[in-house]
Design an enzyme around this catalytic site. Structure first.
Site, PDB file in Angstrom:
ATOM      1  N   GLU A   1      53.633  16.690  21.444  1.00 30.70           N
ATOM      2  CA  GLU A   1      54.067  15.794  20.239  1.00 30.70           C
ATOM      3  C   GLU A   1      52.767  14.479  20.408  1.00 30.70           C
ATOM      4  O   GLU A   1      51.957  14.585  21.500  1.00 30.70           O
ATOM      5  CB  GLU A   1      55.364  15.266  20.857  1.00 30.70           C
ATOM      6  CG  GLU A   1      55.293  14.282  19.590  1.00 30.70           C
ATOM      7  CD  GLU A   1      55.342  14.774  17.924  1.00 30.70           C
ATOM      8  OE1 GLU A   1      54.485  15.559  17.198  1.00 30.70           O
ATOM      9  OE2 GLU A   1      56.072  14.950  17.068  1.00 30.70           O
ATOM     10  N   ASP A   2      51.881  14.719  18.842  1.00 34.26           N
ATOM     11  CA  ASP A   2      51.237  13.275  19.174  1.00 34.26           C
ATOM     12  C   ASP A   2      51.704  12.089  19.583  1.00 34.26           C
ATOM     13  O   ASP A   2      51.292  10.990  19.474  1.00 34.26           O
ATOM     14  CB  ASP A   2      50.547  13.043  18.133  1.00 34.26           C
ATOM     15  CG  ASP A   2      51.456  13.157  16.323  1.00 34.26           C
ATOM     16  OD1 ASP A   2      52.438  13.618  17.053  1.00 34.26           O
ATOM     17  OD2 ASP A   2      50.374  13.002  15.316  1.00 34.26           O
TER      18      ASP A   2
ATOM     19  N   ASP B   1      57.699   7.752  17.080  1.00 35.35           N
ATOM     20  CA  ASP B   1      57.864   6.062  16.795  1.00 35.35           C
ATOM     21  C   ASP B   1      59.751   6.555  16.710  1.00 35.35           C
ATOM     22  O   ASP B   1      59.769   5.569  17.660  1.00 35.35           O
ATOM     23  CB  ASP B   1      57.629   6.123  15.413  1.00 35.35           C
ATOM     24  CG  ASP B   1      56.823   5.165  15.027  1.00 35.35           C
ATOM     25  OD1 ASP B   1      58.175   4.534  14.830  1.00 35.35           O
ATOM     26  OD2 ASP B   1      56.292   5.177  13.915  1.00 35.35           O
TER      27      ASP B   1
ATOM     28  N   LYS C   1      55.694   4.760  21.359  1.00 32.39           N
ATOM     29  CA  LYS C   1      56.157   2.929  20.573  1.00 32.39           C
ATOM     30  C   LYS C   1      57.215   2.519  20.719  1.00 32.39           C
ATOM     31  O   LYS C   1      58.119   3.294  19.759  1.00 32.39           O
ATOM     32  CB  LYS C   1      55.651   3.658  19.340  1.00 32.39           C
ATOM     33  CG  LYS C   1      54.707   1.953  18.059  1.00 32.39           C
ATOM     34  CD  LYS C   1      54.661   2.771  16.987  1.00 32.39           C
ATOM     35  CE  LYS C   1      53.153   2.985  16.906  1.00 32.39           C
ATOM     36  NZ  LYS C   1      53.355   2.816  15.127  1.00 32.39           N
TER      37      LYS C   1
ATOM     38  N   PHE D   1      49.667   0.979  13.512  1.00 28.27           N
ATOM     39  CA  PHE D   1      49.518   1.565  13.424  1.00 28.27           C
ATOM     40  C   PHE D   1      48.303   3.053  13.556  1.00 28.27           C
ATOM     41  O   PHE D   1      47.294   2.005  13.494  1.00 28.27           O
ATOM     42  CB  PHE D   1      48.944   2.082  11.262  1.00 28.27           C
ATOM     43  CG  PHE D   1      49.200   3.324  10.697  1.00 28.27           C
ATOM     44  CD1 PHE D   1      50.536   3.701  10.201  1.00 28.27           C
ATOM     45  CD2 PHE D   1      47.912   4.336  10.767  1.00 28.27           C
ATOM     46  CE1 PHE D   1      50.369   5.268  10.017  1.00 28.27           C
ATOM     47  CE2 PHE D   1      47.871   4.935   9.434  1.00 28.27           C
ATOM     48  CZ  PHE D   1      49.059   5.338   9.598  1.00 28.27           C
ATOM     49  N   VAL D   2      48.440   4.005  13.876  1.00 25.58           N
ATOM     50  CA  VAL D   2      47.372   3.854  14.758  1.00 25.58           C
ATOM     51  C   VAL D   2      46.828   5.401  14.248  1.00 25.58           C
ATOM     52  O   VAL D   2      46.787   6.396  12.919  1.00 25.58           O
ATOM     53  CB  VAL D   2      47.308   4.619  16.046  1.00 25.58           C
ATOM     54  CG1 VAL D   2      47.676   3.467  17.355  1.00 25.58           C
ATOM     55  CG2 VAL D   2      48.777   5.364  16.220  1.00 25.58           C
TER      56      VAL D   2
ATOM     57  N   ASP E   1      46.633  10.986  11.512  1.00 24.12           N
ATOM     58  CA  ASP E   1      45.706  10.585  10.497  1.00 24.12           C
ATOM     59  C   ASP E   1      46.229   8.886   9.358  1.00 24.12           C
ATOM     60  O   ASP E   1      47.231   7.991  10.043  1.00 24.12           O
ATOM     61  CB  ASP E   1      45.662  11.370  10.063  1.00 24.12           C
ATOM     62  CG  ASP E   1      47.294  11.998   8.742  1.00 24.12           C
ATOM     63  OD1 ASP E   1      46.926  11.503   7.502  1.00 24.12           O
ATOM     64  OD2 ASP E   1      47.690  11.925   9.820  1.00 24.12           O
TER      65      ASP E   1
ATOM     66  N   ARG F   1      41.173  11.982  11.411  1.00 22.63           N
ATOM     67  CA  ARG F   1      42.286  13.301  12.736  1.00 22.63           C
ATOM     68  C   ARG F   1      41.301  13.314  14.051  1.00 22.63           C
ATOM     69  O   ARG F   1      41.216  13.870  15.163  1.00 22.63           O
ATOM     70  CB  ARG F   1      42.998  14.247  11.914  1.00 22.63           C
ATOM     71  CG  ARG F   1      44.096  14.257  11.724  1.00 22.63           C
ATOM     72  CD  ARG F   1      44.164  15.589  11.038  1.00 22.63           C
ATOM     73  NE  ARG F   1      45.557  15.880   9.872  1.00 22.63           N
ATOM     74  CZ  ARG F   1      46.912  15.068  10.379  1.00 22.63           C
ATOM     75  NH1 ARG F   1      46.878  14.553  11.371  1.00 22.63           N
ATOM     76  NH2 ARG F   1      47.310  14.888   9.178  1.00 22.63           N
TER      77      ARG F   1
END
Length: 186
Positions: free
Chosen positions: A106-107, A110, A138, A159-160, A166, A172
């Site tokens: 997973e990226d 949150d 996070k 926010f990244v 993206d 991206r």
């Protein structure tokens, strides 16, 4: 892209939070660890599209034992940026996971809602084992009790973008993780 568009694009990068080199070092380490754990075992890496595709590619290359790759796409955000709390699979895996040790790649985690539901769905399919590896965690945003098995980086609540993440499908392709400059930032 004309110069004005490029300046606006680059102007949204507030700062580099995690460098390309930091990412490469952590990916190599985790790839080595996963190789040791799954040596001689049927391994399936599952990417949750779209944000994790670059991370998945790098992890897959860092793993030195045979592995397969699968993709899922899930949707939990229906109105703007607020999650409705219901997760819908819009693209499912194309194989029986009961024959594999599954590692979800997973990226970012949150609130934890979406990934907790994906884990629940996949566990119901009886994989040999299931782990979650996330690039970014996070925890300050978590609304449910969920922790990944491996988090390469823990970040505060900003926010990244970059390395697959993206904003409106842009950024991206950045080779690093950056903090996105919102219109409300000075």
């Amino acid at each position: 892209m004309n110069n004005c568009d490029k300046m606006e694009y680059e102007g949204k990068i507030k700062r580099i939070a995690i460098t390309k080199e930091q990412i490469e070092q952590k990916v190599a380490k985790v790839g080595k660890e996963l190789s040791a754990i799954y040596d001689g075992k049927p391994l399936l890496l599952v990417s949750i599209l779209t944000g994790s595709f670059i991370f998945l590619a790098d992890i897959a290359r860092a793993i030195t034992v045979p592995c397969e790759v699968g993709f899922m796409r899930v949707k939990s955000y229906y109105e703007g940026t607020l999650s409705c709390g219901k997760v819908t699979v819009t693209m499912d895996l194309d194989r029986d996971v009961s024959k594999y040790h599954v590692v979800i790649i997973e990226d970012i985690i949150d609130t934890g809602r979406t990934l907790a539901e994906v884990v629940k769905m996949l566990k119901a399919r009886n994989p040999l084992s299931l782990k979650v590896v996330t690039l970014l965690d996070k925890p300050s945003r978590r609304v449910i009790d969920f922790s990944p098995d491996v988090a390469l980086f823990t970040i505060p609540d900003f926010f990244v973008i970059g390395y697959g993440l993206d904003c409106a499908e842009q950024y991206r392709n950045l080779p690093y993780i950056a903090e996105y400059r919102c219109d409300t930032d000075k």
